[in-house]
Design an enzyme around this catalytic site. Sequence first.
Site, short mmCIF file in Angstrom:
data_model
loop_
_atom_site.label_atom_id
_atom_site.label_comp_id
_atom_site.label_asym_id
_atom_site.label_seq_id
_atom_site.Cartn_x
_atom_site.Cartn_y
_atom_site.Cartn_z
N SER A 99 -54.40 50.94 74.91
CA SER A 99 -54.72 52.37 74.84
C SER A 99 -54.95 52.72 73.38
O SER A 99 -54.36 52.11 72.48
CB SER A 99 -53.59 53.23 75.42
OG SER A 99 -54.00 54.58 75.55
N SER A 100 -55.83 53.70 73.15
CA SER A 100 -56.14 54.04 71.77
C SER A 100 -56.62 55.48 71.67
O SER A 100 -56.96 56.12 72.68
CB SER A 100 -57.23 53.11 71.21
OG SER A 100 -58.44 53.30 71.91
N SER A 101 -56.63 55.98 70.45
CA SER A 101 -57.24 57.26 70.12
C SER A 101 -58.62 56.96 69.56
O SER A 101 -58.75 56.38 68.49
CB SER A 101 -56.38 58.02 69.10
OG SER A 101 -57.03 59.20 68.68
#
Length: 373
Positions: A99-101
């Site tokens: 997961s990432s921004s």
Amino acid sequence: MTDQGQLHRQLIDRMTNNGSLRTDPWRKAAAAVPRHEFLRGGYFRRVAGPRFHSAWEPVQAGDADWLEGCYADESLVTQIAGTIVPEDIRGPITREPTSSSTLPSLVLRMLEDLQVEDGHTVLEIGTGTGYSTALLCARLDAENVTSIEYDERVASRARAALGHMEAYPTLVTGDGLLGHGAGAPYDRIIATCGVRTVPQAWIEQTRPGGLILATICGWLGSSELARLTVHDDGTASGPLLGGGVSFMLARPHTPPPLGLLPDLDDGKERETAIGADVLSNWTARFVIQLAAPGAQRLTLERDGRSEETLVDVETGSWAAVYSEGGRWLVRQGGPEPLWDAVEDLFGQWRHAGAPALEEFTVTVTPAGQTIHW
């Protein structure tokens, strides 16, 4: 040390100057949403150096360079291996990000490309940190925004961050590929994860004339943003937008484990006019994915040479391509000759003048998805 306000203004200026942020309504939304509020749990930074092949180390809120990292126009990893967040570890970790921004310029570019108007309702697939959700709320008001997140822990952190910003959209934890029928129909659907095929549920939940913005990916690592218009007959179609957009695949669309490889010596060998070098080209690789949609890629060192190998786990078909004596050879096995299919479609694409991805059209019907130039 540069303060938060200045860093935020610099980021907005960069996005304006590079063309990602193009209109006043989205510029005001971007100015109203500070990115660091959605990264208070920290993020992971890639470790450089010979000790680690691909490793990540945590950066915590309060670290000297945390705030500047929050306002860098970069994607920031926020979860590793499906469960691990920055506060869980103190040293490098060599597992894969889950997961990432997303880098802010891509977030704003996509929101601009979504072509929303005042009063539109939007379904967002992939809440993530909540940053893009907050931007949608700032632009359209929270009552017009619904966002779905697959991961419960990720969803919980996003809910807290949005609440801290006094933004209260409809937040759903579940499989975004199924959409959220309770809020349908929507004027717009936007996906912040990659998909191999656009789900029929998204089309069914978008009003006729509405738009779906999603990144279409493949297991060979090439992808592109598509903007589809939903039609009265329950189909959708539209162009790829170009730019080489890449997202993590929706978890149900990730490839299966390779497991035990087939016997790569037990195949038929011949010369090929298409060498493995085409796999290094983004557009060419996208075309190859269309020809062999179930294939995954491995680079293997065998008999003193490098072989680019495609393996389809479901069918058991495979192809190994390598250079020898100044010519390209392919050895392939299994029920379906993978490289034959690649040669056929790749040859058609070249014969058409090797059109850019912006010249491709995606069509989705109840019978399936097709992509053509």
